[in-house]
Scaffold this motif. Sequence first.
Motif: not given
Length: 239
Positions: A47-56
Amino acid sequence: MELNCLIVDDEPLALDLLEAYVKRTSFLNLRGRCNSAVDVFQKLEEERVDLIFLDIQMPELTGLELSGMIGQDVRIIFITAFEQYALDGFKVNALDYLLKPVSYPEFLKAANKALQWFEMKSFGKTSVRGEEDSIFVKSDYKLLKIEFQKICFIEGLKDYVKIFLEDASCPVVSLISMKSLEETLPSASFIRVHRSFIVNLDKVAVVERNRIVFGKTYIPVSDSYRDKFLEFINGKVIK
């Protein structure tokens, strides 16, 4: 503008909440959900992805470790239950961080910050030219006309530039590359003296050793740009 995003968390309930928030946000387009950082690599290939909401805090590979393995075109908003990770997040150029439990207003605020970043980046790729003696730049959701003759110097940061104007207390901050500005500004008046600085030659009043002095600001002249700058200065020296 619409941003394609991923949500990444090893807790199913946290993923469900993030998915609900994404679906409530009109400019976010969910391209996938991952329960481990390792799964992100496969998604980025698909996929083309701009933004990731990412758990640490995740097993196998943490969000911080993952952030150092993906390119700068994909931006990150960290999600964590531990506030001390915030500083680490900014060290890897995260756009923002959210503390669990995440409320929708805080989520939306961070998402809007990301939207603004991508809008400014898009604008920077196609900067608006004005008359031959000025340009328009985008700053804080506004288009500002900048007259060449009022520019003292420009400082380049990682993603932004600061344009210091004559008789202005604060610089204009905009997401434009130094390369784009260097190509746009008239070469007869503006010269790059350092990887991070472009100066208006008409505003140079004091040169001290290998530095240009603008009030209390000292701008270094690096070796790779020194000859061209000294050529201009020597041409003005009365012998």
